[in-house]
Design a protein around this motif. Structure first.
Motif, PDB file in Angstrom:
ATOM      1  N   UNK A  49       0.844  -1.118   0.137  1.00  0.00           N
ATOM      2  CA  UNK A  49      -0.003  -0.010   0.029  1.00  0.00           C
ATOM      3  C   UNK A  49       0.917   1.286   0.094  1.00  0.00           C
ATOM      4  N   UNK A  50       1.939   1.213   0.901  1.00  0.00           N
ATOM      5  CA  UNK A  50       2.853   2.403   0.617  1.00  0.00           C
ATOM      6  C   UNK A  50       3.432   2.706  -0.641  1.00  0.00           C
ATOM      7  N   UNK A  51       4.024   1.600  -1.344  1.00  0.00           N
ATOM      8  CA  UNK A  51       4.578   1.719  -2.498  1.00  0.00           C
ATOM      9  C   UNK A  51       3.900   1.939  -3.372  1.00  0.00           C
ATOM     10  N   UNK A  52       2.419   1.577  -3.555  1.00  0.00           N
ATOM     11  CA  UNK A  52       1.500   1.895  -4.540  1.00  0.00           C
ATOM     12  C   UNK A  52       1.198   3.329  -4.614  1.00  0.00           C
ATOM     13  N   UNK A  53       1.660   4.172  -3.503  1.00  0.00           N
ATOM     14  CA  UNK A  53       1.200   5.752  -3.619  1.00  0.00           C
ATOM     15  C   UNK A  53       2.141   6.335  -4.500  1.00  0.00           C
ATOM     16  N   UNK A  54       3.446   5.719  -4.761  1.00  0.00           N
ATOM     17  CA  UNK A  54       4.568   6.320  -5.513  1.00  0.00           C
ATOM     18  C   UNK A  54       3.942   6.545  -6.890  1.00  0.00           C
ATOM     19  N   UNK A  55       3.270   5.595  -7.753  1.00  0.00           N
ATOM     20  CA  UNK A  55       2.874   5.946  -9.119  1.00  0.00           C
ATOM     21  C   UNK A  55       1.684   7.126  -8.958  1.00  0.00           C
ATOM     22  N   UNK A  56       1.060   7.388  -7.970  1.00  0.00           N
ATOM     23  CA  UNK A  56       0.147   8.226  -7.885  1.00  0.00           C
ATOM     24  C   UNK A  56       0.724   9.715  -8.360  1.00  0.00           C
ATOM     25  N   UNK A  57       1.980   9.829  -7.402  1.00  0.00           N
ATOM     26  CA  UNK A  57       2.798  11.047  -7.776  1.00  0.00           C
ATOM     27  C   UNK A  57       3.662  11.200  -9.113  1.00  0.00           C
ATOM     28  N   UNK A  58       3.768   9.824  -9.766  1.00  0.00           N
ATOM     29  CA  UNK A  58       4.722   9.876 -10.994  1.00  0.00           C
ATOM     30  C   UNK A  58       3.744  10.732 -11.933  1.00  0.00           C
ATOM     31  N   UNK A  59       2.586  10.603 -12.121  1.00  0.00           N
ATOM     32  CA  UNK A  59       1.716  11.443 -12.918  1.00  0.00           C
ATOM     33  C   UNK A  59       1.773  12.854 -12.596  1.00  0.00           C
ATOM     34  N   UNK A  60       2.359  13.120 -11.627  1.00  0.00           N
ATOM     35  CA  UNK A  60       2.362  14.541 -11.268  1.00  0.00           C
ATOM     36  C   UNK A  60       1.406  14.923 -10.139  1.00  0.00           C
ATOM     37  N   UNK A  61       1.857  15.714  -9.103  1.00  0.00           N
ATOM     38  CA  UNK A  61       1.169  15.895  -7.954  1.00  0.00           C
ATOM     39  C   UNK A  61      -0.254  16.674  -8.409  1.00  0.00           C
ATOM     40  N   UNK A  62      -0.076  17.437  -9.281  1.00  0.00           N
ATOM     41  CA  UNK A  62      -1.165  18.400  -9.972  1.00  0.00           C
ATOM     42  C   UNK A  62      -2.362  17.466 -10.112  1.00  0.00           C
ATOM     43  N   UNK A  63      -2.188  16.553 -11.074  1.00  0.00           N
ATOM     44  CA  UNK A  63      -3.264  15.654 -11.426  1.00  0.00           C
ATOM     45  C   UNK A  63      -4.040  15.255 -10.263  1.00  0.00           C
ATOM     46  N   UNK A  64      -3.162  14.458  -9.247  1.00  0.00           N
ATOM     47  CA  UNK A  64      -3.745  13.975  -8.034  1.00  0.00           C
ATOM     48  C   UNK A  64      -4.578  15.367  -7.120  1.00  0.00           C
ATOM     49  N   UNK A  65      -3.869  16.332  -7.067  1.00  0.00           N
ATOM     50  CA  UNK A  65      -4.449  17.389  -6.645  1.00  0.00           C
ATOM     51  C   UNK A  65      -5.741  17.966  -7.111  1.00  0.00           C
ATOM     52  N   UNK A  66      -5.727  17.847  -8.352  1.00  0.00           N
ATOM     53  CA  UNK A  66      -6.882  18.282  -9.294  1.00  0.00           C
ATOM     54  C   UNK A  66      -8.193  17.311  -8.852  1.00  0.00           C
ATOM     55  N   UNK A  67      -7.726  16.131  -8.696  1.00  0.00           N
ATOM     56  CA  UNK A  67      -8.855  15.133  -8.774  1.00  0.00           C
ATOM     57  C   UNK A  67      -9.537  15.197  -7.052  1.00  0.00           C
ATOM     58  N   UNK A  68      -8.473  15.214  -5.927  1.00  0.00           N
ATOM     59  CA  UNK A  68      -8.844  14.803  -4.700  1.00  0.00           C
ATOM     60  C   UNK A  68      -8.635  16.182  -3.656  1.00  0.00           C
ATOM     61  N   UNK A  69      -7.887  17.099  -4.164  1.00  0.00           N
ATOM     62  CA  UNK A  69      -7.734  18.401  -3.461  1.00  0.00           C
ATOM     63  C   UNK A  69      -6.453  18.098  -2.774  1.00  0.00           C
ATOM     64  N   UNK A  70      -5.837  19.332  -2.048  1.00  0.00           N
ATOM     65  CA  UNK A  70      -4.630  19.249  -1.499  1.00  0.00           C
ATOM     66  C   UNK A  70      -4.471  18.467  -0.273  1.00  0.00           C
ATOM     67  N   UNK A  71      -5.657  18.628   0.642  1.00  0.00           N
ATOM     68  CA  UNK A  71      -5.688  17.506   1.716  1.00  0.00           C
ATOM     69  C   UNK A  71      -5.206  16.450   1.541  1.00  0.00           C
ATOM     70  N   UNK A  72      -6.100  15.718   0.574  1.00  0.00           N
ATOM     71  CA  UNK A  72      -5.996  14.350   0.113  1.00  0.00           C
ATOM     72  C   UNK A  72      -4.549  14.168  -0.204  1.00  0.00           C
ATOM     73  N   UNK A  73      -3.786  14.777  -0.818  1.00  0.00           N
ATOM     74  CA  UNK A  73      -2.169  14.688  -1.117  1.00  0.00           C
ATOM     75  C   UNK A  73      -1.578  14.637   0.126  1.00  0.00           C
ATOM     76  N   UNK A  74      -1.775  15.519   1.126  1.00  0.00           N
ATOM     77  CA  UNK A  74      -0.890  15.335   2.515  1.00  0.00           C
ATOM     78  C   UNK A  74      -1.236  13.872   3.176  1.00  0.00           C
ATOM     79  N   UNK A  75      -2.654  13.610   3.030  1.00  0.00           N
ATOM     80  CA  UNK A  75      -3.059  12.500   3.886  1.00  0.00           C
ATOM     81  C   UNK A  75      -2.366  11.405   3.128  1.00  0.00           C
ATOM     82  N   UNK A  76      -2.505  11.139   1.799  1.00  0.00           N
ATOM     83  CA  UNK A  76      -1.686  10.170   0.987  1.00  0.00           C
ATOM     84  C   UNK A  76      -0.015  10.082   1.457  1.00  0.00           C
TER      85      UNK A  76
END
Length: 170
Positions: A49-76
């Motif tokens: 589970x910890x290692x699977x969070x790495x590909x989320x940020x490989x696409x760019x934190x902007x994509x993840x932030x636009x989908x879920x918000x900045x709080x979700x990135x910090x929680x991830x």
């Protein structure tokens, strides 16, 4: 006249009862073995589970932030760090319990109880963080996996047996 030597050695005392060394310790009880196996399963799940969070940020934190918000990135990020920490702690406990450590058995109760509390807390926080940026008429589905609750309950139950107490009390 000389006395001939004996054909085999004569012992002045009886032979030892265990000619091949001391007897081996008793086998680990089945419930304790199951608890140790479940700890290793949780080590694998935490690390994966910890290692699977790495590909989320490989696409760019902007994509993840636009989908879920900045709080979700910090929680991830916090969840990934927590997953690696729990994997290390559970691996140490699994090895120590297999070596009959009484403190590791007691520590497993505290670790698994705390792990269940963290699992519920992160589920609520991630749900609230993802719902904050949801449009008024939008919908969102969040699946909650209960293995983080069920497996610690089983480990606590299995390690609380009398035979497990006797095994770990050396």
């Amino acid at each position: 006249m000389a006395v001939p030597p004996p054909q085999y050695p004569e012992y002045p005392y009886p032979p030892p009862l265990f000619p091949y060394g001391p007897s081996s310790p008793p086998r680990m009880p089945g419930l304790t073995t199951t608890a140790v196996v479940l700890l290793w399963v949780m080590v694998a799940l935490n690390a994966l589970g910890a290692l699977l969070t790495i590909p989320m940020f490989a696409f760019g934190p902007g994509t993840f932030t636009s989908l879920f918000g900045p709080e979700a990135v910090q929680l991830a990020i916090v969840a990934a760090a927590q997953g690696l920490a729990w994997a290390i702690v559970r691996a140490v406990l699994a090895v120590k319990i297999a070596r009959r450590s009484a403190w590791a058995r007691k520590a497993a109760f505290v670790v698994e109880g705390t792990g269940m509390a963290f699992q519920l807390t992160f589920a609520v926080l991630i749900f609230n963080a993802t719902m904050a940026d949801l449009p008024e008429n939008g919908s969102y589905s969040l699946n909650f996996d209960c293995t983080g609750i069920v497996l610690p309950v089983l480990v606590i139950y299995f390690l609380s047996s009398t035979r497990s107490l006797q095994w770990c009390d050396r």
